[in-house]
Scaffold this motif. Structure first.
Motif, mmCIF file in Angstrom:
data_model
loop_
_atom_site.group_PDB
_atom_site.id
_atom_site.type_symbol
_atom_site.label_atom_id
_atom_site.label_comp_id
_atom_site.label_asym_id
_atom_site.label_seq_id
_atom_site.Cartn_x
_atom_site.Cartn_y
_atom_site.Cartn_z
ATOM 1 N N MET A 39 0.869 -1.283 -0.085
ATOM 2 C CA MET A 39 0.074 -0.107 -0.144
ATOM 3 C C MET A 39 0.843 1.331 -0.150
ATOM 4 N N ALA A 40 1.701 1.131 0.759
ATOM 5 C CA ALA A 40 2.816 2.482 0.852
ATOM 6 C C ALA A 40 3.612 2.403 -0.800
ATOM 7 N N LEU A 41 3.955 1.453 -1.249
ATOM 8 C CA LEU A 41 4.596 1.614 -2.744
ATOM 9 C C LEU A 41 3.443 2.252 -3.492
ATOM 10 N N ARG A 42 2.057 1.766 -3.395
ATOM 11 C CA ARG A 42 1.223 2.279 -4.265
ATOM 12 C C ARG A 42 0.980 3.915 -4.169
ATOM 13 N N ARG A 55 -11.009 1.859 4.875
ATOM 14 C CA ARG A 55 -10.046 1.018 5.654
ATOM 15 C C ARG A 55 -8.629 1.601 5.353
ATOM 16 N N GLU A 56 -8.439 1.847 3.850
ATOM 17 C CA GLU A 56 -7.278 2.349 3.771
ATOM 18 C C GLU A 56 -6.640 3.781 4.497
ATOM 19 N N LEU A 57 -7.559 4.556 4.941
ATOM 20 C CA LEU A 57 -7.536 5.799 5.488
ATOM 21 C C LEU A 57 -7.279 5.533 6.841
ATOM 22 N N GLU A 58 -8.112 4.600 7.240
ATOM 23 C CA GLU A 58 -7.686 4.118 8.904
ATOM 24 C C GLU A 58 -6.405 3.412 9.241
ATOM 25 N N LEU A 59 -5.904 2.681 8.234
ATOM 26 C CA LEU A 59 -4.703 2.048 8.436
ATOM 27 C C LEU A 59 -3.492 3.050 8.157
ATOM 28 N N GLN A 60 -3.621 4.084 7.254
ATOM 29 C CA GLN A 60 -2.432 5.276 7.151
ATOM 30 C C GLN A 60 -2.783 5.847 8.460
ATOM 31 N N PRO A 97 -10.628 -4.885 11.672
ATOM 32 C CA PRO A 97 -11.246 -3.830 11.050
ATOM 33 C C PRO A 97 -12.578 -3.366 11.641
ATOM 34 N N LYS A 98 -13.254 -3.953 12.583
ATOM 35 C CA LYS A 98 -14.515 -3.452 13.240
ATOM 36 C C LYS A 98 -14.049 -2.916 14.773
ATOM 37 N N ALA A 99 -12.803 -3.008 14.949
ATOM 38 C CA ALA A 99 -12.509 -2.460 16.217
ATOM 39 C C ALA A 99 -12.513 -0.887 16.268
ATOM 40 N N PRO A 100 -12.738 -0.369 17.436
ATOM 41 C CA PRO A 100 -12.702 1.309 17.345
ATOM 42 C C PRO A 100 -11.301 1.735 17.165
ATOM 43 N N ILE A 101 -11.266 3.057 16.483
ATOM 44 C CA ILE A 101 -9.988 3.742 16.061
ATOM 45 C C ILE A 101 -9.880 4.743 17.301
ATOM 46 N N GLN A 140 -12.079 13.195 7.220
ATOM 47 C CA GLN A 140 -13.359 13.460 6.079
ATOM 48 C C GLN A 140 -14.241 12.292 6.279
ATOM 49 N N ARG A 141 -13.770 11.240 7.172
ATOM 50 C CA ARG A 141 -14.660 9.978 7.478
ATOM 51 C C ARG A 141 -15.000 10.172 9.110
ATOM 52 N N LEU A 142 -14.633 11.058 9.439
ATOM 53 C CA LEU A 142 -15.213 11.156 11.041
ATOM 54 C C LEU A 142 -16.700 10.886 11.300
ATOM 55 N N ASP A 143 -17.510 11.380 10.526
ATOM 56 C CA ASP A 143 -19.001 11.029 10.833
ATOM 57 C C ASP A 143 -19.187 9.544 10.705
#
Length: 256
Positions: free
Chosen positions: A13-16, A45-50, A151-155, A184-187
């Motif tokens: 993902m980092a390379l991409r 999910r990508e935004l969360e992982l970043q 992926p379902k755990a709280p951020i 931008q995805r806080l809501d």
């Protein structure tokens, strides 16, 4: 440009991301650039992982070296505390719940993070340097690891309230700003109840903005937390500056 970090995990993902951030190549024999491809929509999910990687490798670096912090809980209307063994010399805490109508009980605990996770809504109080931020960071590191694996755990949304200096800026706008691209995805995170609010430094909000008609930021913090009552919420504050009761159980850090 934001730097693209490469670590042993999420390398592809980092390379991409790096390749997508480069300028479009020039065609041979002409100065005209080739038409750039339509930017790919980045998934939630990508935004969360970043965001989680940024926390893990910048803000929370080396938190795995922190020892579990011990202490004492003062609470009302809870189950009978279980016995634990003797503890070594560690940082101590005291907990006082918000419900003043029930008889108070006392229990000792060895791990402040586990205690906060059980209580769910806590204000961490103490003098400067007592370990308030350390406690939040240790909690955040555990939540980061869980969110990467599930992926379902709280951020964990780590927010330094001392950076909230805009006179008329609503708290949700400020939090979104602090999250970077994930803001931008806080809501979405709030609506899905997949956020853990870690608000550090209530006392660091500029004094001139804490209580006045046009800002009243202390009240905004209280209203925002109340509007998201199902979420884990932890606020840290200097003990003598905690004058607006948020309605949380209190963990008071005692000096070493």
């Amino acid at each position: 440009y934001q730097g693209v970090k490469f670590y042993r995990v999420e390398y592809a993902m980092a390379l991409r991301n790096l390749l997508e951030g480069l300028p479009a190549p020039r065609t041979e024999g002409t100065q005209t650039q080739t038409r750039a491809e339509t930017p790919r929509q980045v998934s939630q999910r990508e935004l969360e992982l970043q965001y989680l990687d940024r926390l893990r490798f910048e803000i929370l670096l080396n938190t795995e070296k922190y020892t579990a912090l011990a202490g004492e809980s003062h609470f009302r209307g809870k189950e009978t505390p279980k016995d634990i063994g003797p503890v070594v010399m560690r940082q101590e805490f005291a907990l006082l719940t918000h419900d003043r109508e029930k008889p108070q009980e006392v229990r000792r605990f060895e791990n402040a993070v586990e205690e906060i996770l059980e209580l769910r809504r806590v204000v961490v109080l103490g003098e400067p340097g007592a370990g308030k931020t350390t406690t939040l960071w240790k909690l955040a590191r555990q939540l980061v690891d869980e969110a990467i694996a599930d992926p379902k755990a709280p951020i964990p949304l780590i927010v330094r309230l001392g950076r909230w200096t805009g006179d008329y800026q609503p708290i949700q706008t400020f939090i979104a700003q602090e999250l970077g691209a994930l803001g931008q995805r806080l809501d979405v995170l709030l609506n899905e109840k997949r956020a853990a609010l870690l608000l550090d430094g209530l006392n660091e909000i500029p004094v001139s903005q804490r209580r006045r008609d046009r800002s009243d930021k202390d009240r905004q913090v209280q209203q925002f937390v109340e509007a998201n009552a199902d979420l884990l919420a932890v606020v840290s504050c200097r003990a003598q500056d905690y004058t607006l009761d948020l309605g949380f159980d209190r963990i008071e850090i005692t000096p070493l």
